[in-house]
Design a protein around this motif. Structure first.
Motif, short mmCIF file in Angstrom:
data_model
loop_
_atom_site.label_atom_id
_atom_site.label_comp_id
_atom_site.label_asym_id
_atom_site.label_seq_id
_atom_site.Cartn_x
_atom_site.Cartn_y
_atom_site.Cartn_z
N GLN A 1 0.83 -1.21 0.00
CA GLN A 1 0.00 0.00 0.00
C GLN A 1 0.87 1.26 0.00
O GLN A 1 0.56 2.24 -0.69
CB GLN A 1 -0.93 0.00 1.21
N LEU B 1 1.08 4.17 -2.90
CA LEU B 1 0.91 5.58 -2.56
C LEU B 1 2.08 6.40 -3.10
O LEU B 1 1.88 7.48 -3.67
CB LEU B 1 0.80 5.75 -1.04
N GLN B 2 3.31 5.90 -2.92
CA GLN B 2 4.48 6.61 -3.41
C GLN B 2 4.45 6.72 -4.93
O GLN B 2 4.80 7.77 -5.50
CB GLN B 2 5.76 5.90 -2.97
N SER C 1 1.82 6.83 -6.83
CA SER C 1 0.82 7.84 -7.18
C SER C 1 1.37 9.25 -7.01
O SER C 1 1.14 10.13 -7.86
CB SER C 1 -0.43 7.67 -6.32
N GLN C 2 2.10 9.49 -5.94
CA GLN C 2 2.69 10.80 -5.70
C GLN C 2 3.74 11.13 -6.76
O GLN C 2 3.82 12.27 -7.24
CB GLN C 2 3.31 10.84 -4.30
#
Length: 363
Positions: free
Chosen positions: A113, A117-118, A120-121
């Protein structure tokens, strides 16, 4: 040293922590064991019976069947890949394992997860969709898969970031210097980077003759990344990475050519180098920016920059502590390696190596 300085010159509003070097084939990490397994079964033997006789461990798992009931195991696939591609990726696997062990000793874990998230950033910062990133950036430019990027770049960098993060401190002085460096006076110069050899003075004299002379040296004898642009680089700012470069650049008038500037030894550039600068423009301070307005952005930038530098240092420290002994090389097949190394470990005489019987793509 020069390459690092030029890298820092590149203007950016964020320092991306994901590096592009050392992408690896994740599957290689699993294929490190050798165990005996059945290579063939009779054509009439039922598949269910074959599976029941398989090694229940990982190496005995089947990846394919031929003639309906003859298995190809993960061990066989692994040996095939190791013999042909192992030497290309063994360094990556070793480095990843070193990082994993260091993080495990500190209780550091990176979940899927957190990796998503990383990613996506990073995509948001790069202004790319996942489809474009995967197909235009990874596959087309680097011939890598998304899973390789996640495992061998994002996961590794997140682990290292957690490992060194507590050491990172951003001071008020750092913020003030960062503000002045970004929005203060700058000098736009073209660069010539030469080997520190007997030809440097002759090339410097040619560069001082005029625009044609400087351009001839800047496009011919310069670093490869500087030749196409005639030595153009982002402006030199206050609190630059090299005090000599900064001092000399700010004292140049437009059109002036600097003396030869000696640089520390740089293995990546082949040893010692010298720099020649030609001043094209003095850029005044940007008075539209206020320190308090830029403080949060500067903090994040400086923190990420310090983090990247510290990660690089820690990786070198961890590798030195691990003292890896890489046995598998490009010129060595796995079978030849074991044939030489195993008797040596057992105190027996080592037989002479045999010539490889296949190349990287052969059978």
């Amino acid at each position: 040293m020069v390459r690092n300085i030029l890298q820092k010159l590149r203007p950016s509003h964020s320092v991306m922590m994901t590096g592009f070097a050392m992408l690896a084939v994740g599957v290689m990490a699993y294929f490190v064991g050798r165990a005996s397994t059945a290579r063939a079964q009779t054509r009439t033997q039922p598949i269910a019976d074959l599976q029941s006789r398989q090694n229940p461990g990982y190496d005995g798992r089947v990846v394919a069947y031929i003639h309906e009931n003859i298995p190809i195991t993960r061990e066989e696939l692994g040996e095939f890949l190791i013999n042909r591609f192992g030497a290309e990726y063994v360094e990556t696997v070793v480095n990843r394992r070193i990082v994993e062990l260091a993080c495990k000793s500190r209780g550091i874990q990176v979940t899927d997860q957190l990796i998503d998230l990383q990613l996506s950033q990073d995509l948001e910062k790069m202004k790319l969709s996942l489809h474009d990133f995967e197909n235009l950036f990874l596959k087309k430019k680097y011939n890598k898969t998304l899973s390789m990027w996640k495992e061998d770049v994002i996961r590794r960098n997140l682990m290292l970031a957690q490992l060194v993060g507590p050491d990172i401190k951003v001071t008020e002085e750092d913020l003030r210097k960062g503000f002045e460096g970004r929005y203060g006076e700058k000098v736009e110069c073209r660069w010539i980077v030469l080997p520190d050899d007997k030809h440097k003075n002759q090339q410097w004299e040619k560069a001082r003759e005029g625009e044609a002379g400087f351009n001839a040296i800047a496009t011919t004898y310069n670093l490869p990344q500087l030749c196409p642009t005639g030595g153009k680089a982002p402006p030199i700012h206050k609190h630059f990475g090299n005090a000599d470069i900064e001092r000399i650049a700010f004292n140049l008038k437009v059109g002036d050519v600097s003396p030869l500037i000696g640089m520390p030894p740089d293995p990546a550039a082949g040893g010692k180098t010298v720099v020649i600068l030609k001043c094209d423009k003095h850029i005044p301070r940007d008075f539209t920016k206020r320190f308090e307005d830029e403080r949060a952005l500067l903090y994040e930038e400086i923190k990420n920059l310090k983090l990247a530098v510290r990660i690089d240092e820690v990786q070198r420290e961890l590798r030195k502590q691990a003292n890896p002994n890489i046995l598998l090389r490009n010129e060595t097949r796995q079978d030849d390696l074991e044939r030489r190394v195993v008797p040596e470990i057992r105190g027996q005489s080592v037989p002479a190596p045999t010539a490889p019987t296949s190349n990287k793509f052969g059978g």
